[in-house]
Design a protein around this motif. Sequence first.
Motif, PDB file in Angstrom:
ATOM      1  N   ALA A   5       2.411  22.601  -4.730  1.00 39.55           N
ATOM      2  CA  ALA A   5       3.777  23.133  -4.766  1.00 39.55           C
ATOM      3  C   ALA A   5       4.649  22.406  -5.780  1.00 39.55           C
ATOM      4  CB  ALA A   5       4.402  23.044  -3.376  1.00 39.55           C
ATOM      5  N   GLY A   6       4.147  21.298  -6.322  1.00 36.68           N
ATOM      6  CA  GLY A   6       4.889  20.625  -7.394  1.00 36.68           C
ATOM      7  C   GLY A   6       5.324  19.197  -7.129  1.00 36.68           C
ATOM      8  N   ALA A   7       4.915  18.609  -5.997  1.00 33.41           N
ATOM      9  CA  ALA A   7       5.286  17.219  -5.736  1.00 33.41           C
ATOM     10  C   ALA A   7       4.615  16.300  -6.744  1.00 33.41           C
ATOM     11  CB  ALA A   7       4.894  16.824  -4.321  1.00 33.41           C
ATOM     12  N   THR A   8       5.380  15.371  -7.287  1.00 31.58           N
ATOM     13  CA  THR A   8       4.832  14.434  -8.269  1.00 31.58           C
ATOM     14  C   THR A   8       4.524  13.067  -7.651  1.00 31.58           C
ATOM     15  OG1 THR A   8       7.114  13.918  -8.890  1.00 31.58           O
ATOM     16  CG2 THR A   8       5.927  15.524 -10.240  1.00 31.58           C
ATOM     17  N   THR A   9       5.110  12.806  -6.502  1.00 24.53           N
ATOM     18  CA  THR A   9       4.834  11.578  -5.748  1.00 24.53           C
ATOM     19  C   THR A   9       4.596  11.953  -4.296  1.00 24.53           C
ATOM     20  OG1 THR A   9       6.221  10.212  -7.191  1.00 24.53           O
ATOM     21  CG2 THR A   9       5.718   9.330  -5.004  1.00 24.53           C
TER      22      THR A   9
ATOM     23  N   GLY B 126      -6.479  16.996  -6.776  1.00 21.72           N
ATOM     24  CA  GLY B 126      -5.262  16.722  -7.532  1.00 21.72           C
ATOM     25  C   GLY B 126      -4.643  15.370  -7.243  1.00 21.72           C
ATOM     26  N   ALA B 127      -5.298  14.575  -6.372  1.00 17.27           N
ATOM     27  CA  ALA B 127      -4.735  13.269  -6.007  1.00 17.27           C
ATOM     28  C   ALA B 127      -4.643  12.337  -7.202  1.00 17.27           C
ATOM     29  CB  ALA B 127      -5.576  12.625  -4.905  1.00 17.27           C
ATOM     30  N   ASP B 128      -5.516  12.508  -8.166  1.00 22.15           N
ATOM     31  CA  ASP B 128      -5.513  11.633  -9.328  1.00 22.15           C
ATOM     32  C   ASP B 128      -4.419  11.987 -10.327  1.00 22.15           C
ATOM     33  OD1 ASP B 128      -6.742  14.063  -9.861  1.00 22.15           O
ATOM     34  OD2 ASP B 128      -8.033  13.222 -11.425  1.00 22.15           O
ATOM     35  N   GLU B 129      -3.696  13.070 -10.079  1.00 25.40           N
ATOM     36  CA  GLU B 129      -2.656  13.522 -11.004  1.00 25.40           C
ATOM     37  C   GLU B 129      -1.248  13.138 -10.540  1.00 25.40           C
ATOM     38  OE1 GLU B 129      -3.184  17.679 -11.495  1.00 25.40           O
ATOM     39  OE2 GLU B 129      -5.246  17.505 -12.227  1.00 25.40           O
ATOM     40  N   ILE B 130      -1.155  12.598  -9.348  1.00 30.92           N
ATOM     41  CA  ILE B 130       0.162  12.216  -8.801  1.00 30.92           C
ATOM     42  C   ILE B 130       0.147  10.733  -8.427  1.00 30.92           C
ATOM     43  CG2 ILE B 130       0.796  14.518  -8.025  1.00 30.92           C
ATOM     44  CD1 ILE B 130      -0.414  12.024  -5.461  1.00 30.92           C
ATOM     45  N   VAL B 131       1.312  10.224  -8.027  1.00 32.15           N
ATOM     46  CA  VAL B 131       1.428   8.828  -7.594  1.00 32.15           C
ATOM     47  C   VAL B 131       1.470   8.788  -6.070  1.00 32.15           C
ATOM     48  CG1 VAL B 131       2.927   6.784  -7.553  1.00 32.15           C
ATOM     49  CG2 VAL B 131       2.642   8.102  -9.669  1.00 32.15           C
ATOM     50  N   PHE B 132       0.627   7.959  -5.484  1.00 33.18           N
ATOM     51  CA  PHE B 132       0.707   7.730  -4.048  1.00 33.18           C
ATOM     52  C   PHE B 132       1.636   6.545  -3.786  1.00 33.18           C
ATOM     53  CE2 PHE B 132      -3.088  10.363  -3.461  1.00 33.18           C
ATOM     54  CZ  PHE B 132      -2.744  11.029  -2.299  1.00 33.18           C
TER      55      PHE B 132
ATOM     56  N   LEU C 232       0.850  -3.998   0.478  1.00 31.22           N
ATOM     57  CA  LEU C 232       0.000  -4.590  -0.558  1.00 31.22           C
ATOM     58  C   LEU C 232      -1.442  -4.114  -0.416  1.00 31.22           C
ATOM     59  CD1 LEU C 232       1.473  -8.200  -0.566  1.00 31.22           C
ATOM     60  CD2 LEU C 232       1.775  -6.445  -2.312  1.00 31.22           C
ATOM     61  N   ALA C 233      -1.901  -3.907   0.814  1.00 32.28           N
ATOM     62  CA  ALA C 233      -3.246  -3.380   1.023  1.00 32.28           C
ATOM     63  C   ALA C 233      -3.351  -1.971   0.456  1.00 32.28           C
ATOM     64  CB  ALA C 233      -3.592  -3.385   2.512  1.00 32.28           C
ATOM     65  N   ALA C 234      -2.296  -1.183   0.636  1.00 32.50           N
ATOM     66  CA  ALA C 234      -2.285   0.175   0.093  1.00 32.50           C
ATOM     67  C   ALA C 234      -2.338   0.153  -1.435  1.00 32.50           C
ATOM     68  CB  ALA C 234      -1.036   0.914   0.572  1.00 32.50           C
ATOM     69  N   VAL C 235      -1.647  -0.797  -2.048  1.00 28.69           N
ATOM     70  CA  VAL C 235      -1.668  -0.922  -3.509  1.00 28.69           C
ATOM     71  C   VAL C 235      -3.065  -1.284  -3.994  1.00 28.69           C
ATOM     72  CG1 VAL C 235      -0.855  -2.333  -5.434  1.00 28.69           C
ATOM     73  CG2 VAL C 235       0.775  -1.438  -3.774  1.00 28.69           C
ATOM     74  N   GLU C 236      -3.704  -2.220  -3.315  1.00 35.35           N
ATOM     75  CA  GLU C 236      -5.070  -2.587  -3.699  1.00 35.35           C
ATOM     76  C   GLU C 236      -6.012  -1.393  -3.612  1.00 35.35           C
ATOM     77  OE1 GLU C 236      -6.593  -6.739  -2.916  1.00 35.35           O
ATOM     78  OE2 GLU C 236      -5.197  -6.508  -1.227  1.00 35.35           O
ATOM     79  N   ALA C 237      -5.706  -0.460  -2.708  1.00 35.88           N
ATOM     80  CA  ALA C 237      -6.557   0.717  -2.520  1.00 35.88           C
ATOM     81  C   ALA C 237      -6.230   1.841  -3.496  1.00 35.88           C
ATOM     82  CB  ALA C 237      -6.428   1.226  -1.085  1.00 35.88           C
ATOM     83  N   GLY C 238      -5.109   1.734  -4.234  1.00 34.42           N
ATOM     84  CA  GLY C 238      -4.800   2.755  -5.219  1.00 34.42           C
ATOM     85  C   GLY C 238      -3.396   3.300  -5.202  1.00 34.42           C
ATOM     86  N   ALA C 239      -2.591   2.955  -4.199  1.00 30.62           N
ATOM     87  CA  ALA C 239      -1.186   3.370  -4.208  1.00 30.62           C
ATOM     88  C   ALA C 239      -0.474   2.626  -5.341  1.00 30.62           C
ATOM     89  CB  ALA C 239      -0.519   3.048  -2.879  1.00 30.62           C
ATOM     90  N   ARG C 240       0.502   3.262  -5.959  1.00 30.09           N
ATOM     91  CA  ARG C 240       1.190   2.616  -7.067  1.00 30.09           C
ATOM     92  C   ARG C 240       2.711   2.647  -6.928  1.00 30.09           C
ATOM     93  NH1 ARG C 240      -2.660   0.454  -7.304  1.00 30.09           N
ATOM     94  NH2 ARG C 240      -4.146   0.112  -8.996  1.00 30.09           N
ATOM     95  N   GLN C 241       3.194   2.990  -5.749  1.00 21.91           N
ATOM     96  CA  GLN C 241       4.634   2.895  -5.486  1.00 21.91           C
ATOM     97  C   GLN C 241       4.814   2.271  -4.117  1.00 21.91           C
ATOM     98  OE1 GLN C 241       7.473   6.224  -6.295  1.00 21.91           O
ATOM     99  NE2 GLN C 241       7.958   6.081  -4.112  1.00 21.91           N
ATOM    100  N   ILE C 242       5.642   1.241  -4.059  1.00 18.97           N
ATOM    101  CA  ILE C 242       5.958   0.599  -2.783  1.00 18.97           C
ATOM    102  C   ILE C 242       7.409   0.869  -2.446  1.00 18.97           C
ATOM    103  CG2 ILE C 242       6.247  -1.594  -1.580  1.00 18.97           C
ATOM    104  CD1 ILE C 242       3.919  -2.707  -3.071  1.00 18.97           C
ATOM    105  N   GLU C 243       7.642   1.406  -1.255  1.00 26.81           N
ATOM    106  CA  GLU C 243       9.009   1.620  -0.780  1.00 26.81           C
ATOM    107  C   GLU C 243       9.412   0.406   0.050  1.00 26.81           C
ATOM    108  OE1 GLU C 243       9.875   5.439   0.733  1.00 26.81           O
ATOM    109  OE2 GLU C 243       8.907   6.444  -0.955  1.00 26.81           O
ATOM    110  N   CYS C 244      10.565  -0.141  -0.250  1.00 24.99           N
ATOM    111  CA  CYS C 244      10.964  -1.386   0.382  1.00 24.99           C
ATOM    112  C   CYS C 244      12.484  -1.506   0.389  1.00 24.99           C
ATOM    113  CB  CYS C 244      10.347  -2.570  -0.347  1.00 24.99           C
ATOM    114  SG  CYS C 244      10.480  -2.491  -2.145  1.00 24.99           S
ATOM    115  N   THR C 245      12.972  -2.564   1.009  1.00 26.24           N
ATOM    116  CA  THR C 245      14.413  -2.822   1.078  1.00 26.24           C
ATOM    117  C   THR C 245      14.678  -4.293   0.821  1.00 26.24           C
ATOM    118  OG1 THR C 245      14.350  -3.254   3.461  1.00 26.24           O
ATOM    119  CG2 THR C 245      14.817  -0.984   2.775  1.00 26.24           C
ATOM    120  N   ILE C 246      15.888  -4.592   0.390  1.00 22.93           N
ATOM    121  CA  ILE C 246      16.312  -5.985   0.242  1.00 22.93           C
ATOM    122  C   ILE C 246      16.380  -6.627   1.625  1.00 22.93           C
ATOM    123  CG2 ILE C 246      18.154  -7.524  -0.520  1.00 22.93           C
ATOM    124  CD1 ILE C 246      16.747  -6.136  -2.808  1.00 22.93           C
TER     125      ILE C 246
END
Length: 529
Positions: free
Chosen positions: A169-173, A201-207, A223-237
């Motif tokens: 449907a067009g989601a990029t992340t 299509g998972a390789d065409e978007i950012v997890f 961090l475990a998700a990043v090691e597995a291939g995620a490339r965006q971390i949602e976080c807060t100060i």
Amino acid sequence: MTNASDTASQQDRVVIFDTTLRDGEQSPGATMTHDEKLEIAEMLDDMGVDIIEAGFPISSEGDFKAVSEISERSKNSVICGLSRANFKDIDRCFEAVKHAAQPRIHTFIGTSPLHREIPGLSMDEMADKIHETVSHARNLCDNVQWSPMDATRTEEDYLCRVIEIAIKAGATTINIPDTVGYTAPRESAELIKMLLERVPGADEIVFATHCHNDLGMATANSLAAVEAGARQIECTINGLGERAGNTALEEVVMALKVRNDIMPFTTGIDSRRLMQISRRVATVSGFPVQYNKAIVGKNAFAHESGIHQDGMLKNAETFEIMRPEDVGLSGTSLPLGKHSGRAALRAKLAELGFDVGDNQLKDVFVRFKALADRKKEVHDDDVLALMRDSASEAEHETIQVKFLRVICGTEAPQSADLTLTVDGVDQQTTATGDGPVDAVFNAVKAIFPHDVNLQLYQVHAVTEGTDAQATVSVRLEEEGRIATGQAADTDTVVASAKAYVNALNRLLVRREKGAPGEDVKTVSMTDSV
């Protein structure tokens, strides 16, 4: 044309998505004013945060205005707004972010069995809704993020299905939220790996990964998700957020920086600004940072243990895995307390301008330990007071305070039970007075008779708090001879007794010198230091 090195660089880069102004502000009591949100957004933008989730525009007119103004002001960051899975929310969200140089719509829907049950949607009905709403968002904005809320408790087959629909449907992340902080690091990594392997299509978007801290594993899960291939971390100060909070931005940034050997990923964050924004968010949100919080807590770079302090003075790497300067601090702190040793005390004295020998250090250290047993932290002014007290007692002492107990309160008279050591002999008496201090001074006169004029009695708290150390100054006059004494103690009455006796000892020395009328400064505490 993108070369192989550029592609590898992008694959190793972790995008930081900060949701302090949305998820963080949802913490009960953490609401920020319009101006405060603008201020924090500017700080995030300057610090290098890739994406700022500025708010939930449909939730209130105030939130809409804040997101709109942040969008217009932003210089570097992508500005994102949150919306539920309906056209009205999505339209309102885009209206708020459309003026950003890089706008993003983030839309979500709960996909776990528990969350599907709330609106009463079947799997097929929810799948259709996801397709419709993500498509609508993509028609408005090229940058669309979609989240299956409670993804970690959603059936794997269904999760794969709806993610594929959102991508088409067009989601990029695609963000994978651990909405209730239920998962563990191994599960977090396995989930991302599974989605990358199974979803077309998972390789065409950012997890992305969005982890809550209900079980204290949010940062580890991210961090475990990043090691597995995620490339965006949602976080807060400061890890601010609903319930136990979220993955903390400062923890992620410094973990990637320090453990680059096993996590060879990078971010664009200027880590030297972490402490500044941490403290500002704590102030405007009203949520103080716990003292022992990683990276930005008051004690994160503080060492009280004598063994640790000695090691730090010799080589900082013995007990610190990162430099305080890397997060915006000026240096390590070695607070003095009951666990501190001689090395730390000597270093503090040198910092304050005192070059002490071993014997003097030994004497001051005994006094320091006695004080530290009564105070949670010994401050610089406490140490200065100890040095003044030590200097005074280094002089000839005919009289010493050995024991003191006072009785005071609303019923008069107040009394003091005092034991003085006079020329090596203990003498005890009990005296009354108009208040505990007057009773103590009367007791001193009873044990060691003398006729002097009390010219000055002054109390000054040298440190803050109810356990503050009080410095008492006493000035006595006898036939033109003037002597000043000072003493410090967390008990003001004890300090008063010691200061009086200190001044009295000096008068006795003055008697022997037979020099009435000398200037006060020649016998003041200041000159004896």
